[in-house]
Motif scaffolding. Structure first.
Motif: not given
Length: 122
Positions: A98-117
């Motif tokens: 959460q709270g990533a700053v990208l080359v294109s600017g800051p984002t409020n998006r919530n990112y998730w991985g695919q999961g590991t068992q």
């Protein structure tokens, strides 16, 4: 965009240890908060541990003293060292950013991985 790739899950006996890794890739300058969540069958996803870029950490009561979260900011990678594992730790573990700053600017998006068992046998 941010892609999260987890690794390190598996099957372990109770009392054993595992180390999860999650690497973030993409056009990223920085990520403020990274964390691990888990979801057991027929249960809601829950926070396991989180860490901010300034290194303050937060843990679920059920894992305090057994799990340690850490991160390498230069690699945009977060780790979860899990010791003294219990059968109740069995779940799919998801990396979160959460709270990533990208080359294109800051984002409020919530990112998730695919999961590991993670499976802990008694």
């Amino acid at each position: 965009q941010v892609q999260l790739v987890e690794s390190g899950g598996g099957l372990v006996q109770a009392g054993g240890s595992l180390r999860l890794s999650c690497a973030a890739s993409g056009s990223i300058f920085s990520i403020n908060r990274m964390g691990w969540y888990r979801q057991a069958p027929e249960k809601q996803r829950e926070l396991v541990a989180s860490i901010t870029s300034g290194s303050p950490t937060n843990y679920a009561d059920s894992v305090k003293g057994r799990f340690t979260i850490s991160r390498d900011n230069a690699k945009n990678t977060v780790y979860l060292q899990m010791n003294s594992l219990k059968p109740e730790d069995t779940a799919v573990y998801y990396c979160n950013a959460q709270g990533a700053v990208l080359v294109s600017g800051p984002t409020n998006r919530n990112y998730w991985g695919q999961g590991t068992q993670v499976t802990v046998s008694s």
